[in-house]
Design an enzyme around this catalytic site. Structure first.
Site, PDB file in Angstrom:
ATOM      1  N   GLY A  73     157.556   6.605 117.144  1.00 52.09           N
ATOM      2  CA  GLY A  73     157.893   6.159 118.495  1.00 52.09           C
ATOM      3  C   GLY A  73     157.085   4.928 118.865  1.00 52.09           C
ATOM      4  N   THR A  74     155.827   4.911 118.439  1.00 53.68           N
ATOM      5  CA  THR A  74     154.957   3.763 118.720  1.00 53.68           C
ATOM      6  C   THR A  74     155.561   2.487 118.153  1.00 53.68           C
ATOM      7  OG1 THR A  74     153.004   5.174 118.691  1.00 53.68           O
ATOM      8  CG2 THR A  74     152.647   2.817 118.302  1.00 53.68           C
ATOM      9  N   ASN A 156     154.877  11.579 129.538  1.00 56.30           N
ATOM     10  CA  ASN A 156     154.259  12.519 128.608  1.00 56.30           C
ATOM     11  C   ASN A 156     153.215  13.414 129.260  1.00 56.30           C
ATOM     12  OD1 ASN A 156     153.360   9.686 128.569  1.00 56.30           O
ATOM     13  ND2 ASN A 156     151.629  10.425 127.376  1.00 56.30           N
ATOM     14  N   GLN A 184     159.512  11.338 125.059  1.00 56.31           N
ATOM     15  CA  GLN A 184     159.278  12.684 125.587  1.00 56.31           C
ATOM     16  C   GLN A 184     160.541  13.315 126.163  1.00 56.31           C
ATOM     17  OE1 GLN A 184     156.785  14.634 125.215  1.00 56.31           O
ATOM     18  NE2 GLN A 184     155.219  13.209 124.496  1.00 56.31           N
ATOM     19  N   SER A 204     161.316   9.457 119.005  1.00 55.57           N
ATOM     20  CA  SER A 204     160.385   9.870 117.957  1.00 55.57           C
ATOM     21  C   SER A 204     160.777  11.248 117.436  1.00 55.57           C
ATOM     22  CB  SER A 204     158.959   9.905 118.526  1.00 55.57           C
ATOM     23  OG  SER A 204     158.070  10.434 117.580  1.00 55.57           O
ATOM     24  N   HIS A 206     158.905  13.594 115.708  1.00 52.36           N
ATOM     25  CA  HIS A 206     157.991  14.752 115.700  1.00 52.36           C
ATOM     26  C   HIS A 206     157.825  15.408 117.064  1.00 52.36           C
ATOM     27  CE1 HIS A 206     154.082  13.089 117.345  1.00 52.36           C
ATOM     28  NE2 HIS A 206     154.720  11.961 117.107  1.00 52.36           N
ATOM     29  N   CYS A 328     147.520  11.555 123.161  1.00 50.12           N
ATOM     30  CA  CYS A 328     147.510  10.353 122.326  1.00 50.12           C
ATOM     31  C   CYS A 328     146.266   9.514 122.565  1.00 50.12           C
ATOM     32  CB  CYS A 328     148.739   9.514 122.584  1.00 50.12           C
ATOM     33  SG  CYS A 328     150.235  10.441 122.365  1.00 50.12           S
TER      34      CYS A 328
HETATM   35  N1  PLP Z   1     155.802   7.290 123.909  1.00 48.27           N
HETATM   36  C1  PLP Z   1     155.487   8.435 124.526  1.00 48.27           C
HETATM   37  C2  PLP Z   1     155.943   8.652 125.924  1.00 48.27           C
HETATM   38  C3  PLP Z   1     154.732   9.401 123.865  1.00 48.27           C
HETATM   39  O1  PLP Z   1     154.395  10.520 124.500  1.00 48.27           O
HETATM   40  C4  PLP Z   1     154.305   9.149 122.546  1.00 48.27           C
HETATM   41  C5  PLP Z   1     153.441  10.116 121.841  1.00 48.27           C
HETATM   42  O2  PLP Z   1     152.854  10.987 122.418  1.00 48.27           O
HETATM   43  C6  PLP Z   1     154.682   7.942 121.941  1.00 48.27           C
HETATM   44  C7  PLP Z   1     155.426   7.038 122.653  1.00 48.27           C
HETATM   45  C8  PLP Z   1     154.295   7.622 120.538  1.00 48.27           C
HETATM   46  O3  PLP Z   1     155.138   8.278 119.638  1.00 48.27           O
HETATM   47  P1  PLP Z   1     154.676   8.495 118.113  1.00 48.27           P
HETATM   48  O4  PLP Z   1     153.649   9.575 118.137  1.00 48.27           O
HETATM   49  O5  PLP Z   1     155.936   8.876 117.396  1.00 48.27           O
HETATM   50  O6  PLP Z   1     154.135   7.206 117.646  1.00 48.27           O
END
Ligand code: PLP
Length: 388
Positions: A73-74, A156, A184, A204, A206, A328
């Site tokens: 997701g990042t 999140n 989320q 994302s 996971h 995170c």
């Molecule tokens: N965006 C949101 C709102 C998230 O909560 C998260 C992870 O907690 C991410 C992005 C990042 O996703 P990833 O863990 O797949 O990099």
């Protein structure tokens, strides 16, 4: 991992669904080909990826040709913010005050290229108000117009759900592109790219009982974007690098399960969350974003005078895995930027704890948690009283 602990951190990550694992295993245990290879092994990997692309698209109201697979997701967030801004030469972009660091830090990085970053304010319930957005779009003490706005679909930490369709409508009137981080939201509410009317959306794997190591950016093909990674030209040249076939297959399978099970999943976690919050209120908790439309699985709360990190560790020792602030960024001792944006008192914000449930959690677990929490609160309050 062999542990009896009870897992209440599903916004952090989720357990891999056994059915998803089954679909992935052939791509991990047998000879598999590079999806760019022309031989039978390569073609079979390519087919598996294209099937997953359809499953992701089906679960999110998108067309398969709009799905760009990423590693997380990042990465999808970074690709959207940096790639769209750079390719279109935007001089100003706006991101909401409650975004995940994958958005805020990506946006901040564009400052080095002379891009002005604006913040869209949230209200006390963690909602981005239409007024705040309108003010920002119509104001401006320079002659630069906002080229891109990014507002997450569901937060999140608080679980607050934003009115993205209205946000997109206003932004489009001002000719701005709209991105939403739906990481989320997916699996916890209906997510429909076409209905949201945004230009780009991050996902994302996971967070939805799929494997780690896969994500996607859903992108309106009319939007020009610059890749972050250069190389073999995979994903229409927008994300070079040999595909993680097993993870993408798992992501697709997890999306298909959502398509079938979403309503039942939401119903069961909502009941548990309501049971939890009833108990929390009795214990004197302040529940953040209580008045907002929220994800059914998320509860973010604090107890006056109790430090969040301390309570998380105490609960961990008693066999309950919960998060403090944002998982995170849990190595940071700063109070949550989301709560700061909501105007929460800094001391209370330092007490924040997040419980995020999944449909494998049970009413008995909630009951046990509330009992343990009550005990730990009394113990910590006694300790604080002695220290004072
Ligand atoms: N965006 C949101 C709102 C998230 O909560 C998260 C992870 O907690 C991410 C992005 C990042 O996703 P990833 O863990 O797949 O990099």
């Amino acid at each position: 991992m062999d542990t009896q602990a009870i897992y209440f951190d599903n916004n952090g990550t989720t357990a891999l669904d056994q059915r998803v694992l089954e679909t992935m295993l052939p791509y991990l245990s047998a000879q598999s080909g590079n999806a760019t290879s022309r031989h039978i092994f390569g073609r079979s990997s390519r087919q598996a990826i294209e099937r997953a692309r359809e499953q992701v698209a089906d679960a999110t109201g998108a067309h398969p040709s709009q799905v760009i697979f990423t590693g997380s997701g990042t990465e999808a967030d970074n690709l959207a913010i940096c790639g769209i801004t750079a390719k279109n030469g935007f001089e100003k972009i706006a991101v909401s005050a409650i975004e995940h660091p994958a958005i805020t830090r990506a946006a901040q990085s564009m400052k080095a290229h002379g891009v002005v970053i604006e913040s869209i304010a949230a209200d006390t319930q963690g909602k981005i108000t239409i007024d705040a957005l309108q003010d920002l779009l119509s104001s401006g003490n320079d002659d630069k117009s906002i080229g891109l706005i990014s507002v997450m679909l569901a937060n999140n930490e608080t679980g607050a759900i934003q009115d993205l369709a209205s946000i997109a409508e206003i932004a489009r009137k001002q000719h701005a592109f709209v991105h939403t981080d739906a990481v989320q939201a997916l699996g916890k509410m209906k997510v429909d790219f076409a209905e949201l009317n945004v230009h780009a959306m991050s996902l994302s794997s996971h967070k939805i009982s799929g494997p780690q190591g896969a994500g996607a950016l859903i992108l309106d093909k009319r939007v020009d974007i610059q890749p972050l990674l250069l190389g073999g030209g995979q994903e229409r040249g927008l994300r070079s690098g040999s595909e993680n076939v097993a993870a993408i297959v798992g992501f697709g399978a997890a999306c298909e399960l959502i398509s079938r099970e979403l309503i039942q999943r939401i119903g069961s976690v909502r009941q548990l969350r309501d049971q939890l919050e009833k108990g929390l209120v009795k214990l004197g908790a302040v529940i953040f974003g209580h008045g907002a439309d929220r994800l059914a699985n998320t509860s973010f709360f604090a107890f006056e005078g109790i430090e969040g990190e301390t309570l998380v560790m105490a609960l961990d020792r008693k066999g309950f895995a919960v998060a403090s602030g944002s998982a995170c960024s849990s190595d940071s001792t700063e109070p949550s930027h989301v709560l700061m944006a909501m105007g929460v008192d800094e001391d209370l914000a330092r007490g924040a704890i997040r419980v995020s449930l999944s449909n494998v959690n049970t009413a008995a677990q909630i009951e046990a948690f509330l009992l343990v929490l009550e005990g730990e609160l009394s113990r910590l309050r006694r300790l604080t009283a002695i220290a004072v």
